[in-house]
Structures are given as structure tokens and as C-alpha cells.
Design a protein around this motif. Structure first.
Motif, mmCIF file in Angstrom:
data_model
loop_
_atom_site.group_PDB
_atom_site.id
_atom_site.type_symbol
_atom_site.label_atom_id
_atom_site.label_comp_id
_atom_site.label_asym_id
_atom_site.label_seq_id
_atom_site.Cartn_x
_atom_site.Cartn_y
_atom_site.Cartn_z
ATOM 1 N N MET A 40 0.839 -1.211 0.000
ATOM 2 C CA MET A 40 0.000 0.000 0.000
ATOM 3 C C MET A 40 0.873 1.260 0.000
ATOM 4 O O MET A 40 0.563 2.250 -0.671
ATOM 5 C CB MET A 40 -0.939 0.013 1.214
ATOM 6 C CG MET A 40 -2.027 -1.046 1.163
ATOM 7 S SD MET A 40 -3.133 -0.930 2.573
ATOM 8 C CE MET A 40 -4.098 0.523 2.138
ATOM 9 N N ALA A 41 1.974 1.202 0.745
ATOM 10 C CA ALA A 41 2.862 2.371 0.829
ATOM 11 C C ALA A 41 3.401 2.735 -0.547
ATOM 12 O O ALA A 41 3.579 3.914 -0.884
ATOM 13 C CB ALA A 41 4.007 2.086 1.789
ATOM 14 N N PHE A 42 3.625 1.714 -1.343
ATOM 15 C CA PHE A 42 4.122 1.897 -2.705
ATOM 16 C C PHE A 42 3.173 2.820 -3.490
ATOM 17 O O PHE A 42 3.605 3.742 -4.181
ATOM 18 C CB PHE A 42 4.174 0.493 -3.335
ATOM 19 C CG PHE A 42 4.837 0.414 -4.653
ATOM 20 C CD1 PHE A 42 6.205 0.528 -4.756
ATOM 21 C CD2 PHE A 42 4.089 0.191 -5.803
ATOM 22 C CE1 PHE A 42 6.828 0.426 -5.994
ATOM 23 C CE2 PHE A 42 4.703 0.094 -7.033
ATOM 24 C CZ PHE A 42 6.069 0.207 -7.125
ATOM 25 N N ILE A 88 5.835 -0.314 6.134
ATOM 26 C CA ILE A 88 6.019 0.979 5.449
ATOM 27 C C ILE A 88 7.468 1.451 5.611
ATOM 28 O O ILE A 88 8.083 1.943 4.669
ATOM 29 C CB ILE A 88 5.048 2.039 6.009
ATOM 30 C CG1 ILE A 88 3.612 1.528 5.958
ATOM 31 C CG2 ILE A 88 5.176 3.344 5.238
ATOM 32 C CD1 ILE A 88 2.620 2.404 6.711
ATOM 33 N N LEU A 89 8.008 1.251 6.816
ATOM 34 C CA LEU A 89 9.389 1.713 7.064
ATOM 35 C C LEU A 89 10.418 0.978 6.210
ATOM 36 O O LEU A 89 11.486 1.516 5.937
ATOM 37 C CB LEU A 89 9.738 1.557 8.545
ATOM 38 C CG LEU A 89 9.089 2.566 9.498
ATOM 39 C CD1 LEU A 89 9.467 2.251 10.946
ATOM 40 C CD2 LEU A 89 9.486 3.998 9.148
ATOM 41 N N LYS A 90 10.064 -0.250 5.772
ATOM 42 C CA LYS A 90 11.008 -0.963 4.895
ATOM 43 C C LYS A 90 11.196 -0.179 3.603
ATOM 44 O O LYS A 90 12.255 -0.211 3.001
ATOM 45 C CB LYS A 90 10.474 -2.356 4.577
ATOM 46 C CG LYS A 90 10.738 -3.343 5.683
ATOM 47 C CD LYS A 90 10.222 -4.721 5.329
ATOM 48 C CE LYS A 90 9.977 -5.497 6.608
ATOM 49 N NZ LYS A 90 8.841 -6.391 6.541
ATOM 50 N N LEU A 91 10.133 0.513 3.154
ATOM 51 C CA LEU A 91 10.228 1.292 1.911
ATOM 52 C C LEU A 91 10.668 2.726 2.172
ATOM 53 O O LEU A 91 11.275 3.364 1.320
ATOM 54 C CB LEU A 91 8.865 1.334 1.203
ATOM 55 C CG LEU A 91 8.351 0.018 0.638
ATOM 56 C CD1 LEU A 91 7.049 0.235 -0.085
ATOM 57 C CD2 LEU A 91 9.371 -0.577 -0.321
ATOM 58 N N LYS A 156 -2.675 11.994 5.099
ATOM 59 C CA LYS A 156 -3.378 10.922 4.390
ATOM 60 C C LYS A 156 -3.773 9.877 5.429
ATOM 61 O O LYS A 156 -3.074 9.722 6.437
ATOM 62 C CB LYS A 156 -2.463 10.277 3.351
ATOM 63 C CG LYS A 156 -2.109 11.200 2.192
ATOM 64 C CD LYS A 156 -1.080 10.552 1.278
ATOM 65 C CE LYS A 156 -0.798 11.475 0.094
ATOM 66 N NZ LYS A 156 0.347 11.006 -0.691
ATOM 67 N N LEU A 157 -4.870 9.197 5.166
ATOM 68 C CA LEU A 157 -5.306 8.141 6.072
ATOM 69 C C LEU A 157 -5.173 6.805 5.349
ATOM 70 O O LEU A 157 -5.638 6.660 4.213
ATOM 71 C CB LEU A 157 -6.771 8.373 6.490
ATOM 72 C CG LEU A 157 -7.402 7.272 7.343
ATOM 73 C CD1 LEU A 157 -6.683 7.117 8.687
ATOM 74 C CD2 LEU A 157 -8.896 7.579 7.580
ATOM 75 N N MET A 158 -4.546 5.840 6.034
ATOM 76 C CA MET A 158 -4.291 4.522 5.441
ATOM 77 C C MET A 158 -4.962 3.452 6.296
ATOM 78 O O MET A 158 -4.718 3.395 7.509
ATOM 79 C CB MET A 158 -2.777 4.324 5.433
ATOM 80 C CG MET A 158 -2.320 2.981 4.995
ATOM 81 S SD MET A 158 -0.508 3.016 5.100
ATOM 82 C CE MET A 158 -0.117 1.481 4.340
ATOM 83 N N CYS A 159 -5.815 2.645 5.681
ATOM 84 C CA CYS A 159 -6.541 1.602 6.410
ATOM 85 C C CYS A 159 -6.491 0.316 5.595
ATOM 86 O O CYS A 159 -6.461 0.366 4.370
ATOM 87 C CB CYS A 159 -8.010 1.964 6.590
ATOM 88 S SG CYS A 159 -8.286 3.636 7.182
ATOM 89 N N ILE A 179 -8.151 9.141 1.569
ATOM 90 C CA ILE A 179 -8.253 7.861 2.283
ATOM 91 C C ILE A 179 -7.771 6.742 1.359
ATOM 92 O O ILE A 179 -8.245 6.626 0.229
ATOM 93 C CB ILE A 179 -9.722 7.594 2.690
ATOM 94 C CG1 ILE A 179 -10.274 8.778 3.505
ATOM 95 C CG2 ILE A 179 -9.855 6.296 3.460
ATOM 96 C CD1 ILE A 179 -11.795 8.708 3.712
ATOM 97 N N PHE A 180 -6.859 5.917 1.863
ATOM 98 C CA PHE A 180 -6.307 4.801 1.079
ATOM 99 C C PHE A 180 -6.680 3.497 1.782
ATOM 100 O O PHE A 180 -6.357 3.312 2.958
ATOM 101 C CB PHE A 180 -4.790 4.933 0.964
ATOM 102 C CG PHE A 180 -4.373 6.148 0.188
ATOM 103 C CD1 PHE A 180 -4.329 7.399 0.788
ATOM 104 C CD2 PHE A 180 -4.055 6.047 -1.153
ATOM 105 C CE1 PHE A 180 -3.966 8.525 0.062
ATOM 106 C CE2 PHE A 180 -3.675 7.168 -1.882
ATOM 107 C CZ PHE A 180 -3.642 8.407 -1.280
ATOM 108 N N LEU A 181 -7.354 2.612 1.048
ATOM 109 C CA LEU A 181 -7.862 1.372 1.633
ATOM 110 C C LEU A 181 -7.372 0.180 0.823
ATOM 111 O O LEU A 181 -7.194 0.289 -0.390
ATOM 112 C CB LEU A 181 -9.396 1.338 1.558
ATOM 113 C CG LEU A 181 -10.158 2.574 2.019
ATOM 114 C CD1 LEU A 181 -11.629 2.434 1.640
ATOM 115 C CD2 LEU A 181 -10.004 2.708 3.533
ATOM 116 N N ALA A 182 -7.251 -0.981 1.513
ATOM 117 C CA ALA A 182 -7.053 -2.215 0.748
ATOM 118 C C ALA A 182 -8.413 -2.764 0.328
ATOM 119 O O ALA A 182 -8.514 -3.454 -0.674
ATOM 120 C CB ALA A 182 -6.285 -3.239 1.574
#
Ligand code: URA
Length: 209
Positions: A40-42, A88-91, A156-159, A179-182
Motif C-alpha cells: 500500500m505504501a508503494f 512501510i518503514l522498509k520502503l 493521508k489516512l491509510m486503512c 483515504i487509502f484502503l485495501a
């Protein structure tokens, strides 16, 4: 009005199906959440500004691009948000990580903040607030308000999974927050769980019940 992006890449959909499966144990659940957070971070970082740099390859000198040093901050909402941070921190290893802790007042059902710690340069950073389960939207909205009150401007909001009810609350209360969702699921049930959802994300991540 906030934009809602459902990041339904096949890899994300595949992994999310196993995350949802009640037979998936804690270890695998954690690993899958970590992987989906990275995927998702990508997408979420697609708009990061680039700058031109000159590099000398073994063959020629060339003008290429690197990320223009945008300062990012991750803010997981305790406790389930912690499960998405490492992926996320890996990227984005240079991102700073703040935390917001909230509990729900049993009488009024309103979220009460019990812990906030943010990077000192809040005003200079773009933030990604992380809440794996956007259910009523109460906690995510309160966390966003809290970091806005401390000076954050770009959020940004990530869920992982959201209910339409939670999405609406964020759109109404924070129209500037994308808003970013899977996945966007059907609804909330009478107990406040997302349907079909994946159960209690915190319990499944940390093996508590
Ligand atoms: N929080 C969770 O962990 N799961 C839900 O379904 C709703 C809120």
C-alpha cells in the motif's frame, strides 16, 4: 471532499483474503499485514516529489531522479496501527513515527486521547495516519484532529479495511484528508465490527483475546 482510493492490486487482494480468514494464526497474520502495508505504501507515495541528480554510470554521465527529501511522518493509532508500521518503514526508512492512543469512553462512546507523541517538526512533515480498521471513523477522525491541532497540514489516512460509515465520517469531518484502503467492505454490524471484515485487528495481531 476526500478522495477514496481502494488499492485493489491483485497481490493486495490475495494477501487480504488470507488476513481475513479466521484460520490464519497470529504469526502469519502479522506477516501478511506487514506485506500489505508495504504494498500500500508503494501506491500511497506515488505523488512524492522527485529531484534531478547527475550520476555517472560505468558507461556515461546521466541526469536521473531521486526523491526530493520530502519529510514524512507515520502516525499509527494504538494499538492495531502498529502492525502496519514496519512494512512501510522498509520502503521509507527515513520516516519518523509518532503515536496516538485513544480509548472509547464507555458512557459517551466518544474517543478520549490518552497518548500523543509526534515528531518535533510536525509543521514541516506530511503525515500518514494508520488505522487498519476504519469502522465508525471516530478514532481516526479524533487522531487526525489531534495532529492537525499540533500543526500538521498534509495528512493521508491509510486503512486495511473500511466500512462505508467510517469513510463518510472522515469525508465529512476531514474533507482535506485522502483515504487509502485495501478494501471497502459492506457495513458495520451491531457490535461495531466491519462486515465481513477480519475481526479484531489488534487481537489478531498481538494474539490477545
Ligand atoms: N476494529 C477492529 O479491529 N475490527 C473491526 O471490525 C472494527 C473495529
Amino acid at each position: 471532499m476526500s478522495n477514496v482510493y481502494v488499492l485493489d492490486h491483485p497481490l493486495i487482494q490475495h494477501k487480504l483474503t488470507y488476513i481475513r480468514d479466521e484460520r490464519t494464526g497470529t504469526k502469519e497474520f502479522r506477516e501478511l499485514v506487514d506485506e500489505v502495508a508495504g504494498l500500500m505504501a508503494f501506491e500511497i507515495t506515488r505523488d512524492l516529489p522527485l529531484q534531478e541528480v547527475t550520476v555517472k554510470t560505468p558507461v556515461a554521465e546521466a541526469t536521473m531522479k531521486t526523491i526530493a527529501g520530502k519529510k514524512l511522518g507515520l502516525v499509527p493509532i494504538l494499538r492495531a496501527g502498529l502492525g502496519m508500521v514496519d512494512g512501510i518503514l522498509k520502503l521509507i526508512p527515513a520516516a519518523k513515527v509518532g503515536h496516538v492512543g485513544l480509548y472509547r469512553d464507555p458512557e459517551t462512546l466518544t474517543p478520549i486521547e490518552y497518548y500523543v507523541k509526534l515528531p518535533s517538526d510536525v509543521e514541516e512533515r506530511d503525515f500518514i495516519v494508520i488505522d487498519p480498521m476504519l469502522a465508525t471513523g471516530g478514532s481516526a477522525s479524533a487522531a487526525i484532529t489531534s495532529i492537525k491541532n499540533r500543526g500538521a497540514k498534509n495528512i493521508k489516512l491509510m486503512c486495511l479495511v473500511a466500512a462505508p460509515e467510517g469513510v463518510k465520517v472522515i469525508q465529512d469531518e476531514h474533507p482535506d484528508v485522502d483515504i487509502f484502503l485495501a478494501a471497502l467492505d459492506e457495513k458495520l454490524n451491531d457490535h461495531g465490527y466491519i462486515v465481513p471484515g477480519l475481526g479484531d485487528a489488534g487481537d489478531r495481531l498481538f494474539g490477545t483475546k
